[in-house]
Design an enzyme around this catalytic site. Structure first.
Site, PDB file in Angstrom:
ATOM      1  N   GLU A 265       0.819  -4.923   1.257  1.00  0.00           N
ATOM      2  CA  GLU A 265       1.176  -4.175   0.054  1.00  0.00           C
ATOM      3  C   GLU A 265       0.173  -3.039  -0.016  1.00  0.00           C
ATOM      4  O   GLU A 265      -1.025  -3.273  -0.080  1.00  0.00           O
ATOM      5  CB  GLU A 265       1.058  -5.123  -1.143  1.00  0.00           C
ATOM      6  CG  GLU A 265       1.729  -4.594  -2.367  1.00  0.00           C
ATOM      7  CD  GLU A 265       0.794  -4.606  -3.532  1.00  0.00           C
ATOM      8  OE1 GLU A 265       0.498  -5.690  -4.042  1.00  0.00           O
ATOM      9  OE2 GLU A 265       0.348  -3.507  -3.919  1.00  0.00           O
ATOM     10  N   CYS A 302      -2.002  -1.569  -8.631  1.00  0.00           N
ATOM     11  CA  CYS A 302      -1.033  -0.980  -7.699  1.00  0.00           C
ATOM     12  C   CYS A 302       0.216  -0.514  -8.431  1.00  0.00           C
ATOM     13  O   CYS A 302       1.005   0.256  -7.906  1.00  0.00           O
ATOM     14  CB  CYS A 302      -0.684  -1.984  -6.619  1.00  0.00           C
ATOM     15  SG  CYS A 302      -0.558  -3.643  -7.242  1.00  0.00           S
TER      16      CYS A 302
END
Ligand code: NAP
Length: 525
Positions: A265, A302
């Protein structure tokens, strides 16, 4: 529990012989004196991976109840670490107590969520097609389920020292899948990592599991991580961090004699679309909520709203002015590491010096702290230079002024894959929403309406993934029960005697697992 700076290799604690390093106090960038951590050497990586490989068959074939109980025990032991865990994490990361206590709760509850998934047997995805001897040509008996892929290497994330680190989502989902885990601790929170690692090591021993189910390695550089990804016993990798780091690991994994998947990720700017109805109806509230979301936790999420798109006009200008006022009032924030602060400052410097970028606001400044930034570009300039829309990890965001709705669509078509895309819309925006949704679905793992993406619920229905570069593989999620799929692979048994089959696949269904039988969900008419 004492922090010793030792590597945890299976059931042993061992002083590393690699490069020594200390944790850094994020608030003042001074080393934390005790203890000294020593990096692992190649032989430690070998030992951890060999033990994981030996443990795999025993661990994956344990009764579900036993694996689930082990996950529950990991959760309880992490909670029992108490305040010293929170205090160590506060010092190492600069994150506030309330955030870390919440993260500890999330860490324990996601372990328990996976325990309950394991108990249910749902992730085995059992499918049975009984023999059809009368059919022409006859069909033999076919039975499908999923087993763990093998030992998994997990890289702890810097920005979630508990929930995405040693016992975080990647580790919990891999252990639930029946895969032993070797963790490469993030060097920004080694003491926190050791405390949690020791709790898991004790849970492994208490459950009488093979010691190789879990190991924890330290390293201040990249050697240990690279050696782990290259080790033949490792069958998959879980990673959260920078695009450069994720890409480097993907390259290593693809270059192996036997390539393996890397679930990385990496980067996302989480576009928010401010549709005309919403801007007109509640622009001021939106500006306030946006600024709070973008500067929350010093922007180190994020899912930070990094790109705000709207159509030019009075309402958009008013939104920009209100958001600028909020950003100007943002306090200077402590970042996780000096490296992350440096990367943030360089990223903001690159943008503010760009001739096409207007700086709308900067927050309060303080030495060694991150200063919030709100910037503005036109959609035309963003379309001409995609670098203006790249992630700058920290408390910043870019407003993008689109000349009209078709330019808004053009930007959506051009942007990279994202973890999230958010629509701020009223009933009168419905037609526009309908035309935008197909484009949005192609770009994002999670589509939101009228909220901000920073919070990520841990549950069955969550997707924390998205097309590249949000993740290396857009078919996956790293949050929620579906995260287990990354570490499972299907196996089909053809024509095996009932007594030879794993219990979950036997005709009488002794484990009472949910299954598809002869083309239908069992129990379905
Ligand atoms: P990182 O530099 O990608 O590091 C993450 C982990 O991977 C660390 O353990 C690191 O080891 C290891 N690693 C990195 N590159 C490697 C390589 N080439 N080979 C082997 N191992 C490697 O991320 P970070 O330290 O957390 O933060 C740096 C930047 O990442 C931030 O400024 C931000 O831009 C981004 N970031 C993004 C997210 C997100 O969710 N999108 C989250 C966190 C960070 P070392 O630390 O020893 O290098």
């Amino acid at each position: 529990m004492q922090i010793t700076g030792e590597l945890l290799i299976g059931g042993r604690a061992k002083r590393g012989e690699g490069v020594a390093f200390r944790a850094i106090d994020a608030a003042n960038n001074e080393p934390i004196e005790q203890p000294v951590f020593h990096g692992a050497l190649d032989r430690d990586v070998e030992a951890a991976c060999d033990l994981a490989d030996e443990a795999f068959d025993i661990y994956r074939t344990l009764p579900a109840a036993k694996r689930a109980q082990f996950l529950d025990d990991c959760a309880a032991r992490i909670e029992a670490l108490g305040d010293p865990l929170v205090e160590r994490a506060m010092a190492e990361t600069g994150l506030p107590r309330a955030r870390l206590e919440g993260e500890r709760t999330r860490t324990a509850s996601q372990l328990r969520m996976f325990a309950s998934l394991v108990r249910s047997g749902d992730s085995l995805d059992v499918r049975i097609e009984p023999a059809l001897p009368e059919r022409q040509p006859p069909r033999t008996d076919l039975r499908f389920w999923r087993i763990g892929v093998g030992p998994v290497a997990v890289f702890g994330a810097s920005n979630f020292p508990l929930a995405f680190s040693v016992a975080g989502g990647d580790t919990a989902s891999a252990l639930a899948a029946g895969c032993p885990v070797v963790v490469k601790a993030h060097p920004a929170h080694p003491g926190t990592s050791e405390l949690v690692g020791r709790a898991i090591q004790q849970a492994v021993a208490a459950a009488g599991l093979p010691e190789g189910v879990f190991s924890l390695l330290f390293d201040a550089g990249h050697d240990v991580g690279s050696a782990l990804v290259r080790h033949p016993a490792i069958r998959a990798v879980g990673f959260t961090g920078s695009r450069a780091g994720g890409l480097a690991l993907m390259k290593l994994a693809a270059a192996r004699a036997e390539p393996i998947p890397v679930y990385a990720e990496m980067s996302s700017v989480n576009p928010n679309l401010l549709l005309p109805g919403a801007l007109a109806a509640r622009g001021e509230t939106l500006a306030r909520e946006f600024a709070a979301s973008a500067t929350l936790g010093c922007g180190q999420f994020c899912t930070n709203p990094g790109l705000m798109l709207g159509v030019a006009g009075e309402a958009f200008d008013a939104f920009a002015a209100n958001a600028a006022r909020e950003f100007s009032a943002a306090a200077a924030g402590v970042m996780l590491t000096p490296g992350i602060l440096r990367a943030y400052e360089l990223g903001i410097d690159r943008l503010t010096r760009h001739p096409k970028v207007t700086t709308l606001a900067r927050g309060a400044a303080a030495p060694g702290r991150a200063q919030a930034a709100l910037l503005r570009v036109s959609a035309g300039d963003l379309l001409a230079d995609a670098a203006l829309g790249e992630e700058v990890f920290g408390p910043s965001s870019v407003l993008v002024e689109c000349a009209n709705e078709s330019e808004l669509r053009a930007v959506l078509r051009k942007i990279e894959g994202q973890l999230t895309i958010t629509l701020h819309a009223q009933a009168e925006d419905a037609d526009l929403v309908r035309t935008l949704l197909p484009l949005i679905e192609r770009k994002a793992g999670r589509v939101l309406a009228n909220g901000f993406p920073t919070g990520v619920e841990v549950c069955d229905a969550m997707v924390h993934g998205g097309p590249f570069p949000a993740t290396s593989d857009g078919r996956s999620t790293s949050v929620g029960t579906a995260a287990i799929e990354r570490f499972l692979r299907p196996v089909c048994y053809q024509n095996l005697a009932d007594a030879w089959l794993p219990e979950a696949l036997r005709e009488a269904n002794p484990l009472h697992v949910r299954r598809r039988y002869a083309g239908k969900a069992e129990g379905q008419q």
